[in-house]
Design a protein around this motif. Sequence first.
Motif, PDB file in Angstrom:
ATOM      1  N   ALA A   1       0.874  -1.212  -0.117  1.00 19.75           N
ATOM      2  CA  ALA A   1       0.108  -0.052  -0.151  1.00 19.75           C
ATOM      3  C   ALA A   1       0.814   1.166   0.017  1.00 19.75           C
ATOM      4  O   ALA A   1       0.325   2.357   0.438  1.00 19.75           O
ATOM      5  CB  ALA A   1      -1.029  -0.046   1.240  1.00 19.75           C
TER       6      ALA A   1
ATOM      7  N   GLU B   1      -0.262  11.317   4.021  1.00 14.63           N
ATOM      8  CA  GLU B   1      -0.383  10.568   2.680  1.00 14.63           C
ATOM      9  C   GLU B   1       0.853  10.907   1.597  1.00 14.63           C
ATOM     10  O   GLU B   1       0.941  12.308   1.668  1.00 14.63           O
ATOM     11  CB  GLU B   1      -1.649  10.784   2.154  1.00 14.63           C
TER      12      GLU B   1
ATOM     13  N   SER C   1       0.343   5.289   0.371  1.00 13.59           N
ATOM     14  CA  SER C   1      -0.229   5.961  -0.838  1.00 13.59           C
ATOM     15  C   SER C   1      -1.691   6.209  -0.887  1.00 13.59           C
ATOM     16  O   SER C   1      -2.377   6.626  -1.740  1.00 13.59           O
ATOM     17  CB  SER C   1       0.095   5.393  -2.467  1.00 13.59           C
ATOM     18  N   LYS C   2      -2.281   5.834   0.375  1.00 15.23           N
ATOM     19  CA  LYS C   2      -3.827   5.681   0.499  1.00 15.23           C
ATOM     20  C   LYS C   2      -4.182   5.892   2.147  1.00 15.23           C
ATOM     21  O   LYS C   2      -3.443   5.048   2.811  1.00 15.23           O
ATOM     22  CB  LYS C   2      -4.351   4.493  -0.095  1.00 15.23           C
ATOM     23  N   PRO C   3      -5.059   6.785   2.387  1.00 18.43           N
ATOM     24  CA  PRO C   3      -5.386   7.067   3.615  1.00 18.43           C
ATOM     25  C   PRO C   3      -5.842   5.669   4.218  1.00 18.43           C
ATOM     26  O   PRO C   3      -6.606   4.762   3.548  1.00 18.43           O
ATOM     27  CB  PRO C   3      -6.419   8.046   3.915  1.00 18.43           C
ATOM     28  N   GLY C   4      -5.654   5.136   5.351  1.00 17.01           N
ATOM     29  CA  GLY C   4      -6.009   4.042   6.214  1.00 17.01           C
ATOM     30  C   GLY C   4      -5.149   3.670   7.239  1.00 17.01           C
ATOM     31  O   GLY C   4      -4.152   4.373   7.809  1.00 17.01           O
TER      32      GLY C   4
ATOM     33  N   TYR D   1      -2.705   0.685   8.859  1.00 12.55           N
ATOM     34  CA  TYR D   1      -1.855  -0.661   8.400  1.00 12.55           C
ATOM     35  C   TYR D   1      -1.386  -1.424   9.730  1.00 12.55           C
ATOM     36  O   TYR D   1      -0.764  -0.496  10.462  1.00 12.55           O
ATOM     37  CB  TYR D   1      -0.994  -0.049   7.528  1.00 12.55           C
TER      38      TYR D   1
ATOM     39  N   ALA E   1      -4.620  11.787   4.981  1.00  5.57           N
ATOM     40  CA  ALA E   1      -4.883  12.779   3.960  1.00  5.57           C
ATOM     41  C   ALA E   1      -4.004  14.066   4.654  1.00  5.57           C
ATOM     42  O   ALA E   1      -4.047  14.377   5.741  1.00  5.57           O
ATOM     43  CB  ALA E   1      -6.157  13.172   3.537  1.00  5.57           C
TER      44      ALA E   1
ATOM     45  N   SER F   1     -13.954   3.859   3.802  1.00  7.22           N
ATOM     46  CA  SER F   1     -13.042   4.148   2.633  1.00  7.22           C
ATOM     47  C   SER F   1     -11.993   5.098   2.967  1.00  7.22           C
ATOM     48  O   SER F   1     -11.983   5.913   3.822  1.00  7.22           O
ATOM     49  CB  SER F   1     -14.260   4.645   1.807  1.00  7.22           C
ATOM     50  N   SER F   2     -11.363   5.264   1.826  1.00  8.09           N
ATOM     51  CA  SER F   2     -10.321   6.309   1.786  1.00  8.09           C
ATOM     52  C   SER F   2     -10.647   7.589   2.306  1.00  8.09           C
ATOM     53  O   SER F   2     -10.062   8.419   2.744  1.00  8.09           O
ATOM     54  CB  SER F   2      -9.369   6.303   0.605  1.00  8.09           C
ATOM     55  N   ALA F   3     -11.776   8.009   1.588  1.00  5.30           N
ATOM     56  CA  ALA F   3     -12.370   9.425   1.660  1.00  5.30           C
ATOM     57  C   ALA F   3     -12.762   9.624   3.290  1.00  5.30           C
ATOM     58  O   ALA F   3     -12.639  10.741   3.917  1.00  5.30           O
ATOM     59  CB  ALA F   3     -13.526   9.510   0.687  1.00  5.30           C
TER      60      ALA F   3
ATOM     61  N   PHE G   1     -12.217   7.919   6.031  1.00  6.50           N
ATOM     62  CA  PHE G   1     -11.240   7.493   7.037  1.00  6.50           C
ATOM     63  C   PHE G   1     -10.662   8.411   7.815  1.00  6.50           C
ATOM     64  O   PHE G   1     -10.824   8.362   9.088  1.00  6.50           O
ATOM     65  CB  PHE G   1      -9.968   6.710   6.477  1.00  6.50           C
TER      66      PHE G   1
END
Lengths: 671, 380, 416
Positions: C49, C177, C218-221, C223, C246, C343-345, C347
């Motif tokens: 990711a 991000e 590369s993506k909000p979240g 891990y 983000a 979702s990434s948006a 999160f």
Amino acid sequence: MTIIDRPSTDVAVIGGAPTGVKPSEALGVFKRPAASTSWRDWVVTVDHKKLGIMYGVTAFFFFIVGGVEALLIRLQLISPDGKVLNADQYNQMFTMHATTMVFLFVMPMAAAFANYFVPLQIGARDVAFPRLNAFGFWCFLFGGLFLNSSWFLGGGADGGWFMYAPNSSTLFSPSHGIDFWTLGLQITGIASLTGAINLIVTVLNMRAPGMKMMRMPIFTWMVLVTQFLLLFAIPVITVALFLLTFQRSFDATFFDVASGADPLLWQHLFWIFGHPEVYIMILPSFGIISEVIPVFSKKPLFGYPIVAMSGAAIGFVGWGVWAHHMFASGLGPVSVTVFSMATMAIAVPTGVKIVNWVMTMWGGKLSFTVPMLFAIALVVQFTIGGLSGVTHAVAPSDTQQTDTYYIVAHFHYVLFGGAVFGLFSGFYYWWPKMFRRQLSEGLGKWNFWLMLIGMNLTFGPMHILGLQGQPRRMMVWTEARAGEGLFNFGFWNRVASIGSFVLGIGVLLFLVNVIYTHKSKKVAISPLDPWDARTLEWMTHNPPQEHNFDTIPTVGHLDEFFHRKYETDASTHSVKQVHSAEEVMAELNSHPDEHIHMPSRSYWPILLALSLPVIGYGLIYNRMLMAVGAALVLLTMFGWSMEPSTSPDEDFDPPAPGEGGGHTKELSPLG
Amino acid sequence: MITTSSKLFYGLGAVSIAGSIVWIIAHDGGALGAVALVFIAVALLFLGGIASYVRDGHILSTDTEQHDSAPAAQRGPSHSWFPLGTALALGMLVVGLVTSPGIFKVGVALLLAMLGEWLIQNWSDRASSDPSYNERVRGWVVHPLEIPIGGALLLGVIVLSFSRIFLALSVEAGPIVFAILGALVLFFGSMLSIRRGTSKRLVGAVCGVALLALSVVGVALALNGEREGLTIAAEEDHFAHRACGEEAEESDEDAVRAVSAKSSVAATVTLKDGALYAEMDGYSGPLTSISLQRAWNSSILFLNEDEGEHRMVVTYGKVVESLGGGVERETLLQACTSLVAQGGQQGVVVNIPKPSISSSEGFSITVPGLEGASIEVMVP
Amino acid sequence: MKKMIDQVGESMKTAGRWRNASKAAIAVSALTFVASCGRDAPQDTWQPAGPNAERIDNLQRPVFYVAGIVGVIVFAAVAWSMYRYRDRGQAIPEQTHGKPAVEIVLTVIPVLILLGVAIPTASTIFKLAETSDTEMTINVTGQQWWWEYDYPAVGSNIEQYGITAPIVTAGQLVIPENTKVLLRVTSRDVIHSYWIPKLNGKKDSVPGRVHLLRMEGSKPGIYAGQCTEFCGLSHAYMRMEAVVLARADYDKWVANQLEEYTVPEVGTDAAAGEALFIQQCSRCHQVNGLKNSDGSLNIAAPEQNLVSGAAPNLTNLMTRNTFAGASWDLLTPECRDNVWNASSADFGERYLAGVSTECLNQRDLREWLRNAPAKKPMYADPTKLTSTGGLYRGMPALGLTEDQINIIVAYLLERK
């Protein structure tokens, strides 16, 4: 061998010449023990065959101990948040499992085969230093018992078999477990070192006439390489263990960061030993199956010189790859690249061996006996282990895989699927040689298939677990990290745990087979040459007498025994049997050697070995006991050097009638 | 009858008597020496008498019966060093009693060893009538002890002499001497291996002379004392950093030593043109303000690229102790390198227990004597 | 050689004989297939990711495929020879000792394959070790059995990200991000290893040494990761997470972390909790800005109580959603799902909401406060502390009453 004896005024003089040398009258307690058939003979024996069997029995006992430890580990991990063991017990369990399997099972089991068969394969009567050989065995036994006595004295070592500093210091591991571990390994290290010197000298100096290096059986070759590896690897771990002992017992600061030390020192020392150790464990098994596959393919080993030399190449390159255990430990990119490349390089000679085994089978006449099945399973499973090894020779990939179950899967495929299967192949192949009875093939097949299925069920899923991100050495795994769907951590952990019990039953069947073979009336005595074998060890009785060969054969070929049984037609290259094994042996023994002189038994190896753990307990519990131990060591060494070189004359046969000339045959053949 | 050996004793006795008379005259009536000489004379004359009486143990050629049974016809005991050794040990024991316990202990050990050897030799001499067998029997019993202990002692002498020599040599001369000695040993060894036929006697002689020379030089230099730097260091308590000030209160002989662990340190601090700056892995450019973790063994490497000798001092707060009665003592928490010459480097390991906010002054890295040279240390 | 080729050719005609070989092939491909099944494992090493993990993934996939193919070839050869050359009463074969040509060819092939693997390996090693393009630096310190992150107020951290004062947090690493973050990984006691499989490979944290590890999401979240170097008793309970936000959300996070300490309202449970916190917890745990009753700044003294000399900073505990070495959730399972599976948006917003009273996982937190070593093995038996000079290696059981636990929880709930 010189016989030191008192000059005596009453040497009988017949016809002006003395009738022979009168053996020594020993000085009091320094008398050498005489032959006997009771259990005492096993305590004082220096016979390489008896010691080989003792190595084997002891190693198998530790195999069961280590196996039970493994089963407890798998039981703990069968479900999330396991409750079978607590954290402390779990850490001890995996530390001792690895230590036991590496140092107390695989290495000594290989030593068992090496001890028993190397002298037979090279046509020697014993090893070069028989008493040292006995001393090695007793060191191994007492070192192993000392190490395992920690279970009853406050718990085993809990730092992992790699025992990384500073987690191994008293601050982080205050129990005595690690002290037992360092000292126990120190004692078994003596066994390995003396054994290595002994076998090297034996192989280099005591081969039968005509047996050049390139005519040695491949098992002997692999043992020779292994012994050289041991000779150079054991001193490294000895130094490391001494540093650790001093750190723990005498407040030294070799790995203490506050004093400016670098804990990575330990890792380098450990792996400079630890990586050659891997080859120490696998090469003897390579040797065994390189004997088994040709026998059951009825073809010589394909590319014998290449197999021998690739073994030696592994022995050399094996010294330059230790840091691939440390790709994540913060070496610079240059070092990582170098060790990554070296690791890939060592895959080549290893791959060559696999190719040669397959090519040996190719075009042969294969019979799938149990030893052959184990050997083929080794080839396949070792290939899987080797290929997964290549995937983490790729250093960046290794930073994802190291310390996960992927690595556990990798080295169990190499060491269980490889080394242990090789040893089992050896058990089945050489059992009739050692014990006159052939292990039951029927039970053996059950044994094989259960072990094969169990092994792959246990360790196959670990590849997946590792790639899914389950780290090793964790007492529990959690649902939170297990993933969803059917094939998550939970599923694979369950499969692995069930597999481990299948494997356990498989190993148990081997013991059942042994008992059945020796107790059942239905099992007949094995013929002299049950497998139509190729090498010298089959050219004598089953089991061999104490002096191995009545006549030392003169060797003209690689696979000498085969060449004496078969003849190749020069034009058609067809092969036909011209002699039976019995005929070959009868012809060989038609002129038995005279003056066979075998080494005498001795008390001192066991006594000297017994005084070493005394020092160990002293270091842990009471320094005065150390002094007692040191005094015992000194005394027993004294006894060892004072001992006359032969036992008193009870050991010697009276001159055989009719032989005349005052010949004394100095040994009574057993049976 | 005046036999050959009795002549010697009588003569010596007479000389002793004459000597005692001379002594009395020379010492103006001093009696002690004279009494001793008279006693010696009496003893010698007594021995002379015995020699005369047994006619030197000679047997008359006519007395054939005596030829086999006379003491002179029997094999005497073999040569022995042990009486000499015992005497030496006794001497050491007595000298040690008066002077130092060390000598006394060596004396006791030597005495026990010599008496033991003596005992065993006596026993082995009576083992059989065959002297070579007796010698072998003695070897069996004592060689397992003699050889390792002797080897250890020999090694000890070599190591001790060697170390004394190198402690006394100057730092510059040391490597040269070492190289020469090493080359000599290598040369001698390779000569030996090439010329297999060299007599053992020659080899033994060379080794013996070398050993003797080594120990003599070793003893001489040990008596002479270690090189000056080490002597000073010993006086100043071996590099103990008693203070981190500008002046060298302690010996900084070690300061030029290069540091091997140059990688993965917490920070590398350089002194250049009178200013300090730090470099840390992961940060770009020289830093004058660095951040270190609390309660962490941070290794900091100091490079002196400035002229003259300087030390780096890390100051990380102070400890206030109450001495009772409202009196308090403040101690600065400091860690420092010793003086580092230009181009030299040295590391320190600092463990800062408290965050910077615990101290009103803040933490810093400084160089004593250089006002502008300072780095701010933040500990969150 | 020719004979062998002939044999192979002959076998081609009788395709049925390939059954054994194809069985092996199927087994291996099945294994590979199955390995890719557990797609949703949080620590899966095959689901990158971030660019660093992708680089590794791009390297390891072909290697695995090549290894698989080589394996299938070997198994096929074994299976074929087992089938073709089994003892069917044929004559004893010719006693040949090898064919140099075959041997050389079969040695050169692996050499070439390995060369093909070696070259991209070397270049990836150096790419992963690149540090000159760093945009943000974070100190990561391991100790038994949790991770501390400190965001130093130095250089670009101040200029670019507004970290004007050091931020110290634990358990969850929060990074912006698409930012090249460099972790300076070290340890306070034994060796640990920092590993967020979806962002990069692992790097050991070694006491006295600083190791560099690149991180970029590369993506909000969120891990997951786990300490992977065996580090003693509670190694299994040393987990961590990396949270990628983000950029706008990240700025909010920084601002929140740097907020002044808010004193609990007088008379509430939280105020009582503060007093108890000062008395009990602040011996080890720092809360920035907390003042003693005499008005002086409260500074924790973990170095006097713990072997590692550090305990997690609790200033903004409720902005994280795990505790005790990221081993337990601060959120109830429903609230956790809401954040972890967002979702990434969405999160960023959900994560920044922190732990509310309704969402607090009361059960685990209270169990922890009641008797921490019973929940996580921590070598906290007071009778066994002689080797450490009386220092603990984790949180001891404090013997708090239920009332005390209530007020501490009330106080902690305001720490965000």
